[in-house]
Design a protein around this motif. Structure first.
Motif, short mmCIF file in Angstrom:
data_model
loop_
_atom_site.label_atom_id
_atom_site.label_comp_id
_atom_site.label_asym_id
_atom_site.label_seq_id
_atom_site.Cartn_x
_atom_site.Cartn_y
_atom_site.Cartn_z
N ASN A 55 2.04 7.21 4.81
CA ASN A 55 3.05 6.29 5.30
C ASN A 55 3.45 6.09 6.71
OD1 ASN A 55 4.57 5.26 2.63
ND2 ASN A 55 4.29 7.35 2.13
N VAL A 56 3.09 7.18 7.50
CA VAL A 56 3.57 7.00 8.84
C VAL A 56 2.32 6.30 9.49
CG1 VAL A 56 3.41 8.32 11.07
CG2 VAL A 56 4.77 9.31 9.15
N THR A 57 1.14 6.33 8.95
CA THR A 57 -0.01 5.54 9.47
C THR A 57 0.29 4.05 9.23
OG1 THR A 57 -1.51 7.29 9.07
CG2 THR A 57 -2.36 5.01 9.34
N LEU A 92 0.66 -1.17 -0.06
CA LEU A 92 0.08 0.01 -0.03
C LEU A 92 0.85 1.51 0.13
CD1 LEU A 92 -2.94 -1.06 2.40
CD2 LEU A 92 -3.18 -0.51 0.04
N THR A 93 2.27 1.08 0.31
CA THR A 93 2.80 2.43 0.38
C THR A 93 3.12 2.87 -1.02
OG1 THR A 93 5.23 0.94 0.19
CG2 THR A 93 4.18 1.66 2.37
N PHE A 94 3.12 2.07 -2.06
CA PHE A 94 3.25 2.41 -3.46
C PHE A 94 1.97 3.24 -3.87
CE2 PHE A 94 6.21 -1.25 -3.14
CZ PHE A 94 7.15 -0.55 -3.56
N ALA A 95 0.92 2.99 -3.23
CA ALA A 95 -0.51 3.69 -3.55
C ALA A 95 -0.34 4.89 -3.17
CB ALA A 95 -1.54 3.03 -3.02
N LEU A 124 10.65 -6.85 10.81
CA LEU A 124 11.65 -5.51 10.74
C LEU A 124 11.94 -5.15 9.59
CD1 LEU A 124 13.79 -6.66 13.69
CD2 LEU A 124 12.15 -5.02 13.81
N ALA A 125 12.10 -5.83 8.56
CA ALA A 125 12.46 -5.50 7.25
C ALA A 125 11.20 -4.62 6.70
CB ALA A 125 12.54 -6.65 6.44
N ALA A 126 10.15 -5.02 7.09
CA ALA A 126 8.82 -3.92 6.53
C ALA A 126 8.93 -2.75 7.38
CB ALA A 126 7.62 -4.99 6.85
N LEU A 127 9.20 -2.64 8.54
CA LEU A 127 9.30 -1.45 9.18
C LEU A 127 10.34 -0.65 8.44
CD1 LEU A 127 8.75 -2.56 12.85
CD2 LEU A 127 7.21 -1.42 11.50
N ILE A 128 11.60 -1.31 8.23
CA ILE A 128 12.65 -0.38 7.61
C ILE A 128 12.23 0.05 6.29
CG2 ILE A 128 14.92 -0.56 6.79
CD1 ILE A 128 15.64 -2.68 8.90
N PHE A 129 11.39 -0.84 5.47
CA PHE A 129 11.03 -0.34 4.22
C PHE A 129 9.98 0.82 4.33
CE2 PHE A 129 8.25 -0.69 0.38
CZ PHE A 129 9.26 -0.56 -0.57
N LEU A 130 9.36 0.73 5.23
CA LEU A 130 8.22 1.97 5.39
C LEU A 130 8.90 3.10 5.92
CD1 LEU A 130 5.42 -0.04 7.15
CD2 LEU A 130 5.44 0.69 5.06
N ALA A 131 10.00 2.78 6.70
CA ALA A 131 10.77 4.02 7.16
C ALA A 131 11.64 4.83 6.11
CB ALA A 131 11.81 3.71 8.08
N GLU A 141 0.35 13.86 -4.77
CA GLU A 141 1.13 14.90 -5.15
C GLU A 141 2.22 14.89 -4.42
OE1 GLU A 141 1.16 16.54 -7.76
OE2 GLU A 141 -0.58 15.92 -8.48
N VAL A 142 3.38 15.17 -5.01
CA VAL A 142 4.54 15.20 -4.26
C VAL A 142 4.82 16.16 -3.10
CG1 VAL A 142 7.30 15.57 -4.70
CG2 VAL A 142 5.97 14.54 -6.23
N ASN A 143 4.20 17.43 -3.37
CA ASN A 143 4.46 18.51 -2.40
C ASN A 143 3.38 18.46 -1.15
OD1 ASN A 143 2.27 19.19 -4.18
ND2 ASN A 143 3.15 21.23 -4.53
N SER A 144 2.33 17.31 -1.39
CA SER A 144 1.25 17.27 -0.34
C SER A 144 1.86 16.61 0.76
CB SER A 144 0.18 16.55 -0.91
OG SER A 144 -0.94 16.26 -0.18
N PRO A 145 1.18 16.98 1.95
CA PRO A 145 1.59 16.22 3.12
C PRO A 145 1.18 15.04 3.57
CG PRO A 145 0.47 18.22 3.67
CD PRO A 145 0.73 18.39 2.30
N ASP A 146 0.09 14.84 2.67
CA ASP A 146 -0.68 13.81 2.88
C ASP A 146 -0.09 12.33 2.68
OD1 ASP A 146 -2.99 15.31 3.86
OD2 ASP A 146 -3.77 15.34 1.76
N ARG A 147 1.12 12.27 1.67
CA ARG A 147 1.74 11.41 1.34
C ARG A 147 2.49 10.79 2.56
NH1 ARG A 147 6.23 11.07 -3.54
NH2 ARG A 147 4.29 11.09 -4.81
N LEU A 148 3.29 11.68 3.12
CA LEU A 148 4.01 11.20 4.35
C LEU A 148 3.09 11.01 5.56
CD1 LEU A 148 6.97 11.00 5.82
CD2 LEU A 148 6.35 13.42 6.68
N MET A 149 1.85 11.66 5.68
CA MET A 149 0.76 11.17 6.76
C MET A 149 0.51 9.62 6.64
SD MET A 149 -2.23 13.16 8.09
CE MET A 149 -1.60 14.51 8.15
#
Length: 434
Positions: A288-290, A270-273, A320-327, A278-286
Motif C-alpha cells: 500500500n505504501v508503494t 489495486l489496494t484491494f488486491a 488527493l482523494a485517492a491519496l487519502i484513500f490509500l492512507a 495475510e493480515v500479520n504479514s508486513p508485505d501488505r503495508l509495504m
C-alpha cells in the motif's frame, strides 16, 4: 562653336527658370508661415489677457491635426475571431488572428469627400488592453460610406492583426472546464467623448473552421459581449469605456481521463488486491505504501499541466482523494497488524473483513457523489454553452431576416435583443427564455 554656346545658354536659362520657381514657392511658404505665426501670437496674447492659458492656441493647432468633436460619438464594433492557434493553460494566454470593424457617423465630412485621412479627422483611437507582447501582421484601412437619407456620412475602420492575448483562466472545473477567450477593446478617449457598443446590425463571430487547437478544445459558435469602464495609470481621473467580446472553448477530457484519472482509479483498485496477503504479514503495508508513492508521482504530473493557482481543481480533488484513500488503507493494515498481537487470528480476520467492506463502500460512495457533483456544475455549464449556441443562431437569423425584409411605414423596429449589455446578458436572456 556657335552651336555649343547656344546649347549652353539654353541650359543656363532653364536652370534659372527652375531656380526662380523654387524661390517663388519658398517665398510663398514663408509668407504663409508668417501669417500663421502672427495669428498664433495674437491668440497667445489674447489668452494671457483673458487668463485662459494656452487653450485657444491648442485649439487652433488641433484643427490642423485632427477634427474636433463636441458631441459624444457612438462607435459600433464588430469583432471576428478569424483564427485561434494556441491556448496555453500554463501561461494563461492564447494566440489569435482578429478582425475588428468599427463604424461611426461624422457630420464634419463633406458629401463629396471620398478619402478618409485619419491624421486630419476624428478617430476613436482604439486600443487592445489584454495584448501580451507586440502586434503582428497588422493592417488598417479606413473608408467613407455616404447614405442616401439625411444621416451624416459614416466612417468605417477595418483593423486586422495577430497577437497573443492574456486571459485569466478559471480552472476550478479542470479538466472539464469551459474557458472564455476575451478581447478587451478600449480607447484613449474618455467616456464623455465616446461610447463603444457592439454592432447593432451584425453580430460578432468566430471562425470555427480555422480553429487549429481542436485536438485539445471544442470551440463554441457563439460570441458574447459586455461593457465596462476603467482608468489609465497616467491619468486616474479620466474614465475610459471598455467593450469585452469573448468566445468560449471547452476542454476535451479524453487525454486526462485515460492518462491520469483511469490510472489513478486502477491504483486505488489495486489496494484491494493487497488484502489477499495475510493480515500479520508486513508485505501488505509495504504494497500500500508503494501504491501511495505512485499516486504522489501522478499528482506531480497534474501539477505540470496547470499554472500556479491557490485553489484545487477537480483533478486535484480526485488525486488527493485517492491519496487519502490509500492512507486509510495503510492505516487499516497497521491496525490489523497491531490487533494480531492482542486478539486471536480468527477475530482479527473478522475485523479485517469488516474494514475492507467499509473501505469498499467509501470507494463506491465517493465516485457516485463526485460524479453527480461534476454533472451539476461543469457538465451543466457545457449544456448552457450549447443553449447559447442555439440562441446566438436564432439571434443571427433574426437580424438577417430584418435586414432583408422591406422597411416598415415609418415604424421603428424593435431591436432583438440589445447586443451590448452588461456581463451575463445572454445568461439572463436564456433564463427568461427557458
Amino acid at each position: 562653336m556657335l552651336e555649343v554656346e547656344t546649347v549652353d545658354s539654353k541650359k543656363t536659362v532653364d536652370e534659372n527658370v527652375k531656380l526662380a520657381k523654387v524661390f517663388k514657392a519658398l517665398s510663398s511658404n514663408i509668407e504663409k508661415n508668417n501669417e500663421l505665426l502672427n495669428r498664433l501670437l495674437e491668440l497667445t496674447l489674447e489668452s494671457e489677457s483673458n487668463h485662459q492659458g494656452l487653450a485657444p492656441l491648442r485649439s487652433i493647432l488641433s484643427k490642423d491635426l485632427s477634427a474636433l468633436r463636441e458631441d459624444k460619438v457612438t462607435v459600433e464594433i464588430k469583432l471576428t475571431f478569424l483564427k485561434i492557434n494556441d491556448i496555453d493553460t500554463v501561461d494563461q494566454k492564447f494566440l489569435s488572428e482578429i478582425f475588428i470593424q468599427a463604424k461611426w457617423h461624422d457630420h464634419l465630412i463633406k458629401p463629396d469627400e471620398k478619402v478618409f485621412e485619419p491624421s486630419m479627422m476624428w478617430t476613436p483611437k482604439l486600443i487592445i488592453l489584454n495584448i501580451d507582447g507586440s502586434i503582428e501582421e497588422e493592417h488598417i484601412d479606413y473608408s467613407i460610406l455616404h447614405s442616401n437619407d439625411d444621416n451624416p456620412p459614416r466612417v468605417q475602420l477595418m483593423w486586422r492583426f495577430k497577437a497573443f492575448f492574456k486571459e485569466n483562466l478559471e480552472l476550478q472545473h479542470f479538466p472539464v472546464d469551459v474557458q472564455d477567450l476575451t478581447i478587451s477593446i478600449s480607447t484613449e478617449r474618455s467616456i464623455h467623448e465616446i461610447e463603444i457598443i457592439e454592432d447593432q446590425s451584425s453580430l460578432s463571430s468566430v471562425n470555427t473552421q480555422a480553429f487549429l487547437d481542436a485536438s485539445e478544445w471544442n470551440l463554441y459558435n457563439h460570441t458574447e459581449s459586455y461593457r465596462d469602464k476603467t482608468t489609465v495609470e497616467y491619468a486616474r481621473s479620466t474614465v475610459h469605456p471598455i467593450l469585452h467580446i469573448q468566445c468560449r472553448v471547452a476542454r476535451k477530457i479524453g487525454y486526462f481521463v485515460w492518462n491520469i484519472i483511469f490510472i489513478v482509479f486502477l491504483i486505488i483498485g489495486l489496494t484491494f488486491a493487497s488484502y489477499s496477503i495475510e493480515v500479520n504479514s508486513p508485505d501488505r503495508l509495504m504494497c500500500n505504501v508503494t501504491l501511495f508513492l505512485t499516486a504522489v508521482a501522478f499528482k506531480l504530473v497534474v501539477k505540470q499541466s496547470l499554472p500556479t493557482i491557490s485553489y484545487l481543481t477537480y483533478l486535484d480533488l480526485y488525486v488527493l482523494a485517492a491519496l487519502i484513500f490509500l492512507a486509510l488503507n495503510a492505516t487499516q493494515n497497521a491496525a490489523m497488524k497491531s490487533l494480531a498481537y492482542v486478539y486471536q487470528m480468527k477475530e482479527v480476520k473478522i475485523y479485517d473483513r469488516n474494514a475492507i467492506a467499509s473501505l469498499a463502500a467509501i470507494f463506491i460512495f465517493f465516485h457516485v457523489i463526485f460524479g453527480i457533483y461534476i454533472a451539476f456544475t461543469a457538465t451543466r455549464r457545457r449544456w448552457k454553452m450549447q443553449e447559447k449556441d442555439k440562441l446566438y443562431q436564432e439571434k443571427k437569423d433574426y437580424i438577417e431576416r430584418s435586414r432583408m425584409s422591406p422597411r416598415g411605414t415609418g415604424k421603428r423596429k424593435r431591436r432583438y435583443p440589445p447586443v451590448a449589455q452588461p456581463r451575463g446578458s445572454l445568461e439572463s436572456f436564456f433564463e427568461n427564455r427557458f
